[in-house]
Scaffold this active site. Structure first.
Site, short mmCIF file in Angstrom:
data_model
loop_
_atom_site.label_atom_id
_atom_site.label_comp_id
_atom_site.label_asym_id
_atom_site.label_seq_id
_atom_site.Cartn_x
_atom_site.Cartn_y
_atom_site.Cartn_z
N GLU A 46 -11.72 -5.33 59.40
CA GLU A 46 -10.44 -5.82 59.93
C GLU A 46 -10.38 -7.33 59.69
O GLU A 46 -11.21 -8.08 60.22
CB GLU A 46 -10.37 -5.50 61.42
CG GLU A 46 -9.10 -5.88 62.13
CD GLU A 46 -9.18 -5.53 63.61
OE1 GLU A 46 -8.60 -6.30 64.41
OE2 GLU A 46 -9.84 -4.53 63.97
N ASP A 57 -6.26 -13.04 71.44
CA ASP A 57 -7.58 -13.50 71.03
C ASP A 57 -8.21 -14.44 72.04
O ASP A 57 -7.55 -15.32 72.59
CB ASP A 57 -7.50 -14.20 69.66
CG ASP A 57 -7.06 -13.25 68.56
OD1 ASP A 57 -7.40 -12.05 68.67
OD2 ASP A 57 -6.39 -13.69 67.61
#
Length: 257
Positions: A46, A57
């Site tokens: 990924e 994130d």
């Protein structure tokens, strides 16, 4: 057959997806990282497309994205880096993970066409609403043979999970807890959640992400699902890497052996 479909048709358990940030630790690191991950045991890779406001994130991946942007990484640079990756022996399924703003700036049709042309297999865009995907963009992703992967959390209702299962292709990304990547919450405490997903008998495979960092957490995540996703822990290992291949080999050996 899409490479993601092929993978899950051949491997039902202990699937390892590893996240890396495009252009990190150096601008030209992307292909080195991809090849090292393929060589040393990753089943899926990924690639994070750096963005200045990455909502899902945690600090480790945010920092890697900032470094990559400073290095000069852009979406066009990434597609240029990937243009020959399939011709040069990289056959691992490849996913691009990012956010809608830069994709829309690039042009979503251009983005999908470019992704298909370089051999990308799937897309994760956490901030693309399910309704907009279904009514506006689904046919476009399908036209370019791109699997679209949705995220679910412990708080996601059964009704929504089942709707996501009808719309998702490739796999479902089961976020281990409602937090950002790189969290330290114990994966073992989420067994009831993973078991609930398993009991729903969904058509898509399930990979667990957020908080997977070593052999113990990988095995705990795999107990009731098809596999897991490692991101922040690998990025941290790369941060101090003088040799991408050796660091990747050592990291994956500790997870898989």
């Amino acid at each position: 057959m899409n490479r993601i479909d092929k993978l899950f048709s051949e491997k039902k358990q202990n699937v390892l997806n590893v996240y890396c940030t495009a252009g990190y630790p150096k601008l030209d690191s992307t292909l080195q990282v991809l090849n090292a991950l393929q060589q040393h045991g990753a089943d899926l890779v990924e690639i994070g497309m750096p963005y200045s406001d990455p909502l899902a994130d945690g600090p480790v991946i945010q920092h890697s994205g900032s470094v990559a942007i400073e290095n000069g990484m852009t979406m066009q640079v990434l597609f240029n880096q990937l243009k020959d990756v399939r011709k040069n022996g990289f056959d691992t399924p490849l996913i691009l993970m990012g956010y809608m703003n830069p994709v829309l700036q690039f042009g979503i049709e251009n983005f999908c066409a470019a992704a298909e042309s370089v051999g990308v297999d799937g897309i994760i865009l956490p901030d693309l609403p399910m309704y907009e995907y279904e009514t506006i963009y689904k046919q476009l992703f399908e036209k370019h043979n791109l699997k679209f992967i949705f995220l679910v959390t412990p708080e996601t209702s059964e009704e929504r999970i089942r709707k996501i299962d009808t719309l998702s292709s490739g796999f479902i990304y089961a976020v281990s807890s409602s937090s950002t990547t790189g969290n330290n919450k114990a994966i073992g405490n989420q067994e009831a959640y993973f078991n609930r997903l398993q009991q729903m008998d969904l058509k898509n495979p399930i990979l667990v992400g957020f908080g997977i960092k070593d052999k113990a957490t990988f095995q705990a995540a795999c107990k009731h699902t098809n596999g897991a996703i490692i991101g922040s822990a690998y990025i941290q290992a790369l941060n101090a890497a003088s040799n991408v291949d050796l660091v990747t080999k050592d990291f994956l050996n500790k997870v898989l052996q």
